[in-house]
Write a protein that holds these residues in place. Structure first.
Motif: not given
Length: 155
Positions: A2-9, A46-48, A52-56, A62-67
């Motif tokens: 997995t090279v990219g991860t979008a975390l959409v909250t 903080r939730i975001g 992200q820390a859990q996925y990392e 992976s490259r992360y993008k927090l939305l």
């Protein structure tokens, strides 16, 4: 890989979704954090960060993008950018929709308008076209985690 991860909250902390008011007792923790312990904007951040820390831990490269509570245009922009940077490799999209209405029977997820006064539907087919289809219409590898009530409506 997995090279990219979008975390959409889409949490809209402090405001219950119109179709599912939260009556006590109900779950309060998001990523093992109680959002009522601080102001909504700080809680969302903080939730975001915790998500992200859990996925990392599992995907450190992976490259992360927090939305955080994105508008539809922000979601579109960041997902298409993530796909462009990820080329034809696998992307992961994590959607947390516990602060917006449940997915519609038409397979729509929800985001916000620019002034955060309305919920805007986003078709899962639109999201897939931004992330999982190349310019010739071929499917590209992508994985979706739908953390929301009634997620089966999207499938």
């Amino acid at each position: 890989m997995t090279v990219g991860t979008a975390l959409v909250t889409c949490l809209n902390i402090g405001i219950d979704p119109p179709d599912q008011p939260k009556a006590p007792p109900c779950a309060k923790l998001h990523c093992w954090f109680d959002p009522s312990s601080c102001i909504p904007g700080e809680a969302l951040k903080r939730i975001g960060e915790r998500l992200q820390a859990q996925y990392e831990f599992w995907h450190p490269r992976s490259r992360y993008k927090l939305l955080l509570d994105p508008t539809v245009s922000q979601l579109h922009s960041h997902l298409t950018e993530l796909r462009r940077l990820g080329d034809k490799k696998r992307l992961l999209i994590h959607y947390n929709g516990h602060g917006v209405p449940r997915p519609s029977v038409n397979g729509e997820l929800w985001c916000f308008n620019k002034s955060y006064t309305k919920y805007i539907p986003v078709s899962v087919y639109e999201v897939q076209s931004w992330v999982g289809v190349d310019k010739f219409g071929y499917s590209l590898p992508s994985l979706y985690v739908l953390d929301c009530s009634n997620a089966e409506r999207v499938i």
